[in-house]
Design an enzyme around this catalytic site. Sequence first.
Site, mmCIF file in Angstrom:
data_model
loop_
_atom_site.group_PDB
_atom_site.id
_atom_site.type_symbol
_atom_site.label_atom_id
_atom_site.label_comp_id
_atom_site.label_asym_id
_atom_site.label_seq_id
_atom_site.Cartn_x
_atom_site.Cartn_y
_atom_site.Cartn_z
ATOM 1 N N CYS A 382 0.833 -1.204 0.000
ATOM 2 C CA CYS A 382 0.000 0.000 0.000
ATOM 3 C C CYS A 382 0.874 1.264 0.000
ATOM 4 O O CYS A 382 1.475 1.569 -1.013
ATOM 5 C CB CYS A 382 -1.000 -0.060 1.145
ATOM 6 S SG CYS A 382 -2.509 0.849 0.762
ATOM 7 N N MET A 385 4.141 0.532 -1.509
ATOM 8 C CA MET A 385 4.178 0.507 -2.970
ATOM 9 C C MET A 385 4.207 1.936 -3.517
ATOM 10 O O MET A 385 4.971 2.261 -4.431
ATOM 11 C CB MET A 385 2.950 -0.223 -3.517
ATOM 12 C CG MET A 385 2.789 -0.095 -5.012
ATOM 13 S SD MET A 385 1.108 0.385 -5.419
ATOM 14 C CE MET A 385 1.131 0.597 -7.162
ATOM 15 N N HIS A 508 -3.542 -5.286 0.285
ATOM 16 C CA HIS A 508 -2.920 -5.837 1.497
ATOM 17 C C HIS A 508 -2.903 -7.366 1.458
ATOM 18 O O HIS A 508 -3.856 -7.996 1.933
ATOM 19 C CB HIS A 508 -3.697 -5.384 2.738
ATOM 20 C CG HIS A 508 -3.582 -3.925 3.005
ATOM 21 N ND1 HIS A 508 -2.703 -3.401 3.918
ATOM 22 C CD2 HIS A 508 -4.222 -2.870 2.447
ATOM 23 C CE1 HIS A 508 -2.814 -2.079 3.929
ATOM 24 N NE2 HIS A 508 -3.731 -1.732 3.040
ATOM 25 N N GLU A 510 -1.277 -9.325 3.262
ATOM 26 C CA GLU A 510 -1.187 -9.882 4.625
ATOM 27 C C GLU A 510 -2.557 -10.227 5.206
ATOM 28 O O GLU A 510 -2.653 -11.007 6.144
ATOM 29 C CB GLU A 510 -0.426 -8.917 5.543
ATOM 30 C CG GLU A 510 -1.171 -7.660 5.997
ATOM 31 C CD GLU A 510 -1.136 -6.506 5.002
ATOM 32 O OE1 GLU A 510 -0.867 -6.746 3.807
ATOM 33 O OE2 GLU A 510 -1.391 -5.352 5.410
HETATM 34 N N1 GLN Z 1 -2.095 6.513 2.902
HETATM 35 C C1 GLN Z 1 -2.190 5.785 1.683
HETATM 36 C C2 GLN Z 1 -3.554 5.934 1.020
HETATM 37 O O1 GLN Z 1 -4.508 6.309 1.640
HETATM 38 C C3 GLN Z 1 -1.858 4.320 1.893
HETATM 39 C C4 GLN Z 1 -2.810 3.613 2.784
HETATM 40 C C5 GLN Z 1 -2.264 2.305 3.296
HETATM 41 O O2 GLN Z 1 -1.046 2.098 3.323
HETATM 42 N N2 GLN Z 1 -3.131 1.445 3.761
HETATM 43 O O3 GLN Z 1 -3.684 5.683 -0.147
#
Ligand code: GLN
Length: 537
Positions: A382, A385, A508, A510
């Site tokens: 997330c 990336m 995600h 995980e």
């Molecule tokens: N803050 C980022 C977003 O809102 C990533 C969110 C996350 O890592 N779950 O897109």
Amino acid sequence: MAKYIFVTGGVTSSLGKGIISASLGKLLQARGFTVTIQKFDPYINIDPGTLNPYEHGECYVTDDGAETDLDLGHYERFLNITTSQANNITTGRIYHNVITKERRGDYLGKTVQVIPHITDEIKRNYLLLGQNGKYDIVITEIGGCVGDIESLPFIEALRQLKWQMGAHELVTIHLTLIPYLKSAGELKTKPTQHSVKQLLEAGVQPDILVCRSEKILSQDIRKKLALFCNVNLNSVIEALDAETIYDVPMLMKKEKLDERVLAKLKLSHKNEPDVTQWKKFLGKIKTPTDEVKIGLVGKYVELPDAYKSIVESFIHAGAENDCRVIVQYISSEDITRDNASEILSGLSGLLVAPGFGERGIKGKIEAIKYVRENKIPFLGICLGMQCAVIEFSRNVLGIKNASSTEINSNSKDPIIDLMEDQKNITMKGGTMRLGAYNCQIKKGTKAAAAYGKTRIKERHRHRYEFNNRYLKKLEKGGMIASGINPETDLVEIIELKNHPWFLGCQYHPELRSTVSNPHPLFIKFVKAALDHSKISL
Ligand code: GLN
């Protein structure tokens, strides 16, 4: 209709009601029963999505897009089931439902009160999952500690239900602590007596006691507990501190917790639980052939609960690779260009964690630069990336201002930008891109090799996204968009061409790793780290 098991907690919080519930669920499932587990949390937030991880640990997201308590992660990982919004109810949601009904006029003419309106709504939710014909047994974990003001309505609703249902339809388990007093050299039962008294005052007699303890419970102690707490001697169950949470089902099997429950529920049970696979897994995590050190860069590293599912995914994937993954927590704010090599050079792999907001972003980007250049396996999840895309744009493509609008809302090069359908959203709760979405994987990529198929579904929780305006430029420079959402064209996975294993995913992984189904990306990432550790020897 299903039979119900309720698990309450006493003496202190953090005794592991989630793990006990999941372990009992596992044993019942291993006997052939269909089981689900739900958690009722006494706080007023509608869901934990608006809580800081420091407050409540990780927020677990289900396929249907519910933001839930991290215990649901344990339920899914132990039982290999999927849970949903219905599996996690808070006081906030109960009140919200009742107030919505009141405004609609459902109680017209009546004073709306905790009893019966709130307790009726709690009971309706207690019973809900057991009414769809899918489950033989529903386990309900009641969060918090008996005696807390905020959990009183949940206990009162349980009392009513226990009276309304037959004695063999519902069983209550009280998880408690038997502390060891060093100076006296004794285990003490008084706190448990008091906590059971508190339950009795609320009208609930526990059927079974599960006693957390660091020492073995003698027969005398068991007898004393049975006598003072009105439970059968064989319903005093010892729960010794375990080396790993995955030992707990075996400990509960030894103590016959599942047998006690089934006897009380009058459920016939011919089979012993089949725990062959579980034992095999335990063997693998306890005596692995190899060991590999992987860094976890995040901003909540002081509280490992913030990354619970990631750490558990490493355990599952480690077992699959016959190796122990040693997770080294690294605070993203500690990493700079100058010290990156010192901090990261001994690692065989690096995971950059999900997260929100600007704090720690710089360090994450520096860490990614280091592992990209030094060919150390990388998995970015997330925000991890998103940082990988920013790093590549800045340092490889020379787009110096590349950024995410989450960090810099005026960025000239918003490589990561707010999704179109997020732009007009002002409410914070439950409004992210949440839950399972389709992803089409490009053939011949590392993602395709990991999954062994090209169509997958993974869970999301974010507002920002790869900006497709930059896709061509990044692809020209050597980044591959290896996973795309077929409905919206959003980039879900990125990889690097000239790197042994460098992959970032917007979702995600995980959240879908279980003991019997370790996640393919984690399996391949750990494998790449293992290979890297052998090259660098
Ligand atoms: N803050 C980022 C977003 O809102 C990533 C969110 C996350 O890592 N779950 O897109």
